[in-house]
Design a protein around this motif. Structure first.
Motif, PDB file in Angstrom:
ATOM      1  N   LYS A  57      17.377  34.342  12.644  1.00  0.00           N
ATOM      2  CA  LYS A  57      17.032  34.789  14.003  1.00  0.00           C
ATOM      3  C   LYS A  57      15.971  33.879  14.605  1.00  0.00           C
ATOM      4  O   LYS A  57      16.081  33.449  15.757  1.00  0.00           O
ATOM      5  N   GLY A  60      17.345  30.717  15.740  1.00  0.00           N
ATOM      6  CA  GLY A  60      18.314  30.791  16.823  1.00  0.00           C
ATOM      7  C   GLY A  60      19.774  30.792  16.386  1.00  0.00           C
ATOM      8  O   GLY A  60      20.665  30.652  17.213  1.00  0.00           O
ATOM      9  N   GLU A  63      21.375  36.451  16.658  1.00  0.00           N
ATOM     10  CA  GLU A  63      20.529  37.208  17.576  1.00  0.00           C
ATOM     11  C   GLU A  63      20.663  38.686  17.285  1.00  0.00           C
ATOM     12  O   GLU A  63      21.709  39.139  16.816  1.00  0.00           O
ATOM     13  N   ASP A  64      19.603  39.391  17.566  1.00  0.00           N
ATOM     14  CA  ASP A  64      19.543  40.837  17.315  1.00  0.00           C
ATOM     15  C   ASP A  64      20.164  41.555  18.495  1.00  0.00           C
ATOM     16  O   ASP A  64      19.787  41.316  19.645  1.00  0.00           O
TER      17      ASP A  64
END
Length: 69
Positions: A57, A60, A63-64
């Motif tokens: 995360k 990059g 993503e959450d």
């Protein structure tokens, strides 16, 4: 002569495996990463999977999207 490198932690090994799977297309863009499934597949606990995903995360690569029951 090269220096001896310390062995990688489970979190580092898990990160490397997940990054390779993402880059090779094993995980489709937008595909949900299920920590329980990944942990079972790699035969590790959820903790190294959670740590590896956190690093991904921050880099990059993932993503959450929040919790989805």
């Amino acid at each position: 002569m090269d220096a001896i490198k310390p062995p990688k932690t489970l979190s580092e090994q898990t990160h490397d495996i997940l990054l390779n799977a993402i880059c090779s297309g094993e995980f489709e863009p937008g595909q949900r990463l299920n920590q329980d499934e990944i942990a079972a597949r790699l035969q590790v606990s959820r903790q190294p999977v959670n740590s590896a995903i956190s690093v991904l995360k921050a880099s990059g690569f993932v993503e959450d999207t929040g919790r989805r029951g």
